[in-house]
Write an enzyme that holds these catalytic residues in place. Sequence first.
Site, PDB file in Angstrom:
ATOM      1  N   SER A   1       0.809  -1.226   0.000  1.00 11.23           N
ATOM      2  CA  SER A   1       0.000   0.000   0.000  1.00 11.23           C
ATOM      3  C   SER A   1       0.840   1.273   0.000  1.00 11.23           C
ATOM      4  O   SER A   1       0.329   2.344  -0.296  1.00 11.23           O
ATOM      5  CB  SER A   1      -0.972   0.019   1.184  1.00 11.23           C
ATOM      6  OG  SER A   1      -0.285   0.234   2.395  1.00 11.23           O
TER       7      SER A   1
ATOM      8  N   LYS B   1       0.736   4.322   6.707  1.00 13.75           N
ATOM      9  CA  LYS B   1       0.135   5.212   5.710  1.00 13.75           C
ATOM     10  C   LYS B   1       0.684   6.619   5.913  1.00 13.75           C
ATOM     11  O   LYS B   1       1.326   6.934   6.895  1.00 13.75           O
ATOM     12  CB  LYS B   1      -1.394   5.276   5.880  1.00 13.75           C
ATOM     13  CG  LYS B   1      -2.130   3.973   5.667  1.00 13.75           C
ATOM     14  CD  LYS B   1      -2.243   3.605   4.223  1.00 13.75           C
ATOM     15  CE  LYS B   1      -3.062   2.347   3.996  1.00 13.75           C
ATOM     16  NZ  LYS B   1      -2.399   1.115   4.398  1.00 13.75           N
TER      17      LYS B   1
END
Length: 143
Positions: A63, A100
């Site tokens: 990700s 993230k």
Amino acid sequence: MQNEIAFIHTEVGTNLPLPFAEFGAQAGFPSPAQDYMELSLDFNRDMIQHPEATFYARVKGESMRDAGIHNGDILVIDRSLSPKHDSIVVAMVDGEFTVKKLHKKGGVVELHPANPEFSVIEITEGMDFEVWGVVAYSIKAFR
């Protein structure tokens, strides 16, 4: 979402100074070789500013691919650093860890992946959310 982090025991009490090529490594045309390396680099000394608040974790997943963080990379996470807008963080969301980019704008908090194949996580009221630490370094293996 599945846990994208596997934590690794942190041992920072050892010293392992390695020769450091102060002249750098040319990424363009080669430069004349140097005959000496007077400086040393010790990852524990030079990369760990707050040993009591530092953790390592291995990344699971892609990700954060476009930020240069790939599956299997090792993150150096410093829990004493204050997260800022656009910091790469390890966050706990509803009981699961994720890495993230933190976005904070106008009272809205989101976790952005660095890969268009993954969705933005908007943090809403009622979610169990914590910025667990700030990623200070990532270590990549090429073999």
